[in-house]
Design an enzyme around this catalytic site. Structure first.
Site, PDB file in Angstrom:
ATOM      1  N   SER A  12      -3.738   3.975   1.238  1.00 16.50           N
ATOM      2  CA  SER A  12      -3.160   3.215   0.127  1.00 16.50           C
ATOM      3  C   SER A  12      -3.581   3.839  -1.195  1.00 16.50           C
ATOM      4  CB  SER A  12      -3.656   1.766   0.191  1.00 16.50           C
ATOM      5  OG  SER A  12      -3.366   1.125  -1.040  1.00 16.50           O
ATOM      6  N   HIS A  37       0.898   4.472   1.782  1.00 18.96           N
ATOM      7  CA  HIS A  37       1.061   3.048   1.482  1.00 18.96           C
ATOM      8  C   HIS A  37       1.054   2.856  -0.037  1.00 18.96           C
ATOM      9  CE1 HIS A  37       0.713  -1.275   2.471  1.00 18.96           C
ATOM     10  NE2 HIS A  37      -0.122  -1.347   1.443  1.00 18.96           N
ATOM     11  N   ASP A  39       1.365   0.113  -3.081  1.00 15.55           N
ATOM     12  CA  ASP A  39       1.248  -1.312  -3.406  1.00 15.55           C
ATOM     13  C   ASP A  39       1.902  -1.628  -4.746  1.00 15.55           C
ATOM     14  OD1 ASP A  39      -0.405  -2.456  -1.221  1.00 15.55           O
ATOM     15  OD2 ASP A  39      -1.872  -0.982  -1.918  1.00 15.55           O
ATOM     16  N   MET A  41       2.742  -4.436  -7.341  1.00 15.08           N
ATOM     17  CA  MET A  41       2.301  -5.809  -7.667  1.00 15.08           C
ATOM     18  C   MET A  41       2.913  -6.232  -8.991  1.00 15.08           C
ATOM     19  SD  MET A  41      -1.729  -5.531  -6.915  1.00 15.08           S
ATOM     20  CE  MET A  41      -2.400  -4.730  -5.493  1.00 15.08           C
ATOM     21  N   HIS A  70       4.805  -1.566  -0.089  1.00 11.68           N
ATOM     22  CA  HIS A  70       4.369  -2.955   0.080  1.00 11.68           C
ATOM     23  C   HIS A  70       4.695  -3.712  -1.208  1.00 11.68           C
ATOM     24  CE1 HIS A  70       0.613  -5.753   0.750  1.00 11.68           C
ATOM     25  NE2 HIS A  70       1.759  -6.414   0.827  1.00 11.68           N
ATOM     26  N   MET A  72       4.420  -6.587  -3.262  1.00 11.00           N
ATOM     27  CA  MET A  72       3.734  -7.858  -3.534  1.00 11.00           C
ATOM     28  C   MET A  72       4.365  -8.437  -4.789  1.00 11.00           C
ATOM     29  SD  MET A  72      -0.179  -6.858  -2.641  1.00 11.00           S
ATOM     30  CE  MET A  72       0.127  -5.117  -2.736  1.00 11.00           C
ATOM     31  N   MET A 141      -1.889  -9.290   6.618  1.00  9.96           N
ATOM     32  CA  MET A 141      -2.809  -9.067   5.499  1.00  9.96           C
ATOM     33  C   MET A 141      -4.192  -9.541   5.941  1.00  9.96           C
ATOM     34  SD  MET A 141      -1.226  -7.593   3.071  1.00  9.96           S
ATOM     35  CE  MET A 141      -2.637  -7.586   1.967  1.00  9.96           C
ATOM     36  N   GLY A 149     -10.685  -2.885  -1.818  1.00  7.73           N
ATOM     37  CA  GLY A 149     -12.144  -2.987  -1.774  1.00  7.73           C
ATOM     38  C   GLY A 149     -12.687  -4.344  -1.343  1.00  7.73           C
ATOM     39  N   ASP A 179      -3.436  -4.577   6.858  1.00  2.00           N
ATOM     40  CA  ASP A 179      -3.694  -4.120   5.486  1.00  2.00           C
ATOM     41  C   ASP A 179      -4.835  -4.910   4.857  1.00  2.00           C
ATOM     42  OD1 ASP A 179      -3.577  -3.144   2.912  1.00  2.00           O
ATOM     43  OD2 ASP A 179      -1.637  -4.040   2.420  1.00  2.00           O
ATOM     44  N   GLY A 202      -7.346   1.949   1.948  1.00  2.00           N
ATOM     45  CA  GLY A 202      -7.405   2.340   0.541  1.00  2.00           C
ATOM     46  C   GLY A 202      -8.760   2.927   0.190  1.00  2.00           C
TER      47      GLY A 202
HETATM   48  C1  DX5 Z   1      -4.341  -5.249  -1.190  1.00  7.59           C
HETATM   49  C2  DX5 Z   1      -3.409  -4.108  -0.927  1.00  7.59           C
HETATM   50  C3  DX5 Z   1      -3.997  -3.092  -0.030  1.00  7.59           C
HETATM   51  C4  DX5 Z   1      -5.196  -2.372  -0.604  1.00  7.59           C
HETATM   52  C5  DX5 Z   1      -6.074  -1.990   0.535  1.00  7.59           C
HETATM   53  O1  DX5 Z   1      -3.677  -6.246  -1.834  1.00  7.59           O
HETATM   54  O2  DX5 Z   1      -2.227  -4.569  -0.336  1.00  7.59           O
HETATM   55  O3  DX5 Z   1      -3.039  -2.162   0.413  1.00  7.59           O
HETATM   56  O4  DX5 Z   1      -4.862  -1.248  -1.355  1.00  7.59           O
HETATM   57  O5  DX5 Z   1      -7.277  -1.504   0.047  1.00  7.59           O
HETATM   58  P1  DX5 Z   1      -8.598  -1.527   0.939  1.00  7.59           P
HETATM   59  O6  DX5 Z   1      -8.295  -0.670   2.146  1.00  7.59           O
HETATM   60  O7  DX5 Z   1      -9.642  -0.945   0.045  1.00  7.59           O
HETATM   61  O8  DX5 Z   1      -8.858  -2.941   1.319  1.00  7.59           O
HETATM   62 ZN    ZN Z   2      -0.914  -3.096   0.626  1.00  5.07          ZN
END
Ligand code: DX5
Ligand code: ZN
Length: 225
Positions: A12, A37, A39, A41, A70, A72, A141, A149, A179, A202
């Protein structure tokens, strides 16, 4: 032991160094990422804003592997033409964010993209069961969406197991993606054991502790070991 071909790693880029994004995307691609991946948002469905299509285009220009996008975002149906521009990309929407989930899924399929539906930690598997036969991917999720993190929520494993049972029993084609909080430790191993075949990672891949190739190698080794 799990065969390497069966489990895909989707780094990610939310955890990447954005001042060097193009090079980091190239590096993770060379290190064997199966998917990238991405993200997106909107600051509404989740409190934070990440980036828009300009950045997604820049990521795409630096890799030849499919993007695992993804969304969001609230009412993602309004943004499909913005993000579903390249047929090889996979588009994931949230069950909680769609006004009419079935028709959103159909629209993405009609655009020629693979389609996935994500469910938040507090959302029951039953919320996605009706569209499951239509899906390429169902995404669990394993953290509250919005930031990288965070620690893996262990109950996510039960959801993966339940989805795997339903999918296998009915003979559906959907792959299970997970994820959030995936590290090269029991979180990756147990997710795969439970039935996940796409792992998003990520901060486990983009961090200050090790190089991207070393992190990818460790993740791959952990899945296989
Ligand atoms: C969280 C994201 C993830 C995130 C994962 O809302 O959808 O894709 O980047 O990061 P890690 O692997 O650090 O949890
Ligand atoms: Zn994600």
């Amino acid at each position: 032991m799990v065969s390497e071909a069966r489990v895909l790693i989707a780094p990610s880029v939310l955890s990447a160094n954005f001042s060097d994004l193009g090079r980091q995307v190239q590096e993770v691609t060379e290190a064997g990422a199966d998917l990238i991946h991405v993200d997106v948002m909107d600051g509404v469905f989740v409190p934070t804003i990440s980036f828009d299509e300009v950045v997604v285009d820049a990521i795409r220009a630096n890799t030849d592997v499919p993007l695992n996008i993804h969304l969001m975002v609230q009412e993602p149906e309004n943004l499909l033409s913005t993000f579903a521009k390249v047929e090889t990309d996979q588009i994931l929407v949230h069950a909680e964010a769609c006004r009419h989930l079935r028709s959103t899924v159909s629209r993405i399929k009609d655009m020629g993209n693979q389609v996935g539906v994500a469910i938040n930690p507090d959302t029951l598997v039953s919320e996605v069961e009706e569209v499951l036969p239509m899906l390429d991917i169902v995404m669990v999720m394993s953290v509250v969406p919005g930031a990288s993190g965070q620690p893996f929520i262990p109950e996510s494993l039960d959801k993966i197991r339940l989805l795997k049972r339903i999918i296998d029993k009915a003979g559906y084609m959907a792959q299970i993606e997970v994820d959030g909080g995936i590290k090269a430790d029991c979180t990756a191993k147990e997710s795969v054991k439970a039935g996940a075949t796409i792992l998003v990672a990520g901060s486990a891949i983009f961090n200050d502790r090790e190089s991207i190739p070393d992190a990818m190698k460790r993740m791959r080794g952990c899945i296989l070991g």
